[in-house]
Write an enzyme that holds these catalytic residues in place. Sequence first.
Site, PDB file in Angstrom:
ATOM      1  N   ASP A   1       0.846  -1.195   0.000  1.00  0.00           N
ATOM      2  CA  ASP A   1       0.000   0.000   0.000  1.00  0.00           C
ATOM      3  C   ASP A   1       0.880   1.243   0.000  1.00  0.00           C
ATOM      4  O   ASP A   1       1.990   1.227   0.551  1.00  0.00           O
ATOM      5  CB  ASP A   1      -0.848  -0.026   1.299  1.00  0.00           C
ATOM      6  CG  ASP A   1      -2.114   0.811   1.239  1.00  0.00           C
ATOM      7  OD1 ASP A   1      -2.092   1.865   0.592  1.00  0.00           O
ATOM      8  OD2 ASP A   1      -3.105   0.397   1.861  1.00  0.00           O
TER       9      ASP A   1
ATOM     10  N   GLU B   1      -9.574  -1.064  -3.551  1.00  0.00           N
ATOM     11  CA  GLU B   1      -9.455   0.347  -3.949  1.00  0.00           C
ATOM     12  C   GLU B   1      -9.400   0.582  -5.460  1.00  0.00           C
ATOM     13  O   GLU B   1      -8.989   1.647  -5.910  1.00  0.00           O
ATOM     14  CB  GLU B   1      -8.261   1.039  -3.249  1.00  0.00           C
ATOM     15  CG  GLU B   1      -8.347   1.059  -1.706  1.00  0.00           C
ATOM     16  CD  GLU B   1      -9.339   2.087  -1.137  1.00  0.00           C
ATOM     17  OE1 GLU B   1      -9.882   2.907  -1.898  1.00  0.00           O
ATOM     18  OE2 GLU B   1      -9.573   2.035   0.101  1.00  0.00           O
TER      19      GLU B   1
HETATM   20  N1  LIG Z   1      -6.901   2.552   1.889  1.00  0.00           N
HETATM   21  C1  LIG Z   1      -6.549   3.776   1.578  1.00  0.00           C
HETATM   22  N2  LIG Z   1      -6.472   4.148   0.325  1.00  0.00           N
HETATM   23  N3  LIG Z   1      -6.294   4.623   2.575  1.00  0.00           N
HETATM   24  C2  LIG Z   1      -5.949   5.996   2.436  1.00  0.00           C
HETATM   25  C3  LIG Z   1      -5.780   6.644   3.775  1.00  0.00           C
HETATM   26  C4  LIG Z   1      -5.436   8.098   3.670  1.00  0.00           C
HETATM   27  C5  LIG Z   1      -5.173   8.785   5.001  1.00  0.00           C
HETATM   28  N4  LIG Z   1      -4.002   8.261   5.624  1.00  0.00           N
HETATM   29  C6  LIG Z   1      -6.376   8.662   5.940  1.00  0.00           C
HETATM   30  O1  LIG Z   1      -6.269   8.173   7.025  1.00  0.00           O
HETATM   31  O2  LIG Z   1      -7.464   9.050   5.590  1.00  0.00           O
HETATM   32 MN   LIG Z   2      -5.048   0.966   1.799  1.00  0.00          MN
HETATM   33 MN   LIG Z   3      -3.684   3.121  -0.083  1.00  0.00          MN
END
Ligand SMILES: NC(=[NH2+])NCCC[C@H](N)C(=O)O
Ligand SMILES: [Mn+2]
Ligand SMILES: [Mn+2]
Length: 348
Positions: free
Chosen positions: A142, A295
Amino acid sequence: MPICWRLSGGGSQLGLTSQPSRAQSVAVLGAPFSRGQKRGGVEHGPKAIRDAGLLERLSGLDYAVHDFGDLSFHHVEKDEPYMDVKFPRTVGAANKTLSGAVSRAVGAGHTLVMLGGDHSLAIGSVAGHAQQCPDLCLIWVDAHADINTPMSSPSGNLHGQPVAFMLKELQDKMPDIPGFSWTKPFLSSRDLVYIGLRDVDPGEYQILKDLNIQYFTMRDIDRLGIQRVMEVSLDHLLSRKQRPIHLSFDVDAFDPSLAPATGTPVNGGLTYREGIYITEEIHNTGLLSVMDLVEVNPMLGATRQAVEATASLAVDVIASSLGQTREGAHASIDEIPSVKVDTEQLRL
Ligand SMILES: NC(=[NH2+])NCCC[C@H](N)C(=O)O
Ligand SMILES: [Mn+2]
Ligand SMILES: [Mn+2]
């Protein structure tokens, strides 16, 4: 037989040197869910990945493929934020449903592929897996660490928080969130490795450091190379004992030029070859038990081609995790009558 039962049972005393037999069946489960974040469209991820030819590719790999279809989730009415956490009851209920389905599929002996949906789904997916395989380890590929607690989250989105629900060490930092009374932390921080990080919030950085979690940022990949990163990652998780692997793969780990159709893209991500090398190495352990591919948001690509490229990349990642190789056929070389091999020479 689930991989965890095969590992613990079977009477083999060979321990580390015994290779578990390859799973004969792969199950695919769609989780069309988007309430772990605010952008619409990620609930269409499962369809986009299926339309890109997932099932055909997997049957080509010689598995019995079971398509369990898509789960159906319900939006809880009047789901007011709790602290800043958005849609807590809806996300909690969806993950409860998912965890039951994952647990049943693993219990029935399948290697499971869960198609998201947003990454909050990992709460249910990993929890359901852990119900069958309590000693699993987790590889999180990720751009993000997704380890915010409700207090540290800058967005309130639960897709940025799933790992915090899993870790025993964070138990006293997690408030009682409505919708999540069914969960309880089950993973130790040493049983988790991150690969591909490049957008980590301040509170998340603090947690990674405090808990001494093993992680590899994109800078680490630049420095060490993906081969070394995988060697250290797998050694970290498997050197003490062979155990089932849960791979949670967020498509935004890839560079946005390769995976544009996703909600929180971050520049400077994995190349195609790095991504495929990661999954090949995981396959080669023989220990992959469940994987999430999350995602993919087909409503966010600028063009149809951008969406199709992202979905087809997801198919490549899944196929590679399940044994598609870049070397060609699988039949072991002495099963191919037309090829004469001097085995002595091969051993040199
Ligand atoms: N699974 C993902 N794409 N997560 C993105 C998280 C972005 C950011 N760190 C939040 O807590 O909102
Ligand atoms: Mn993620
Ligand atoms: Mn992510």
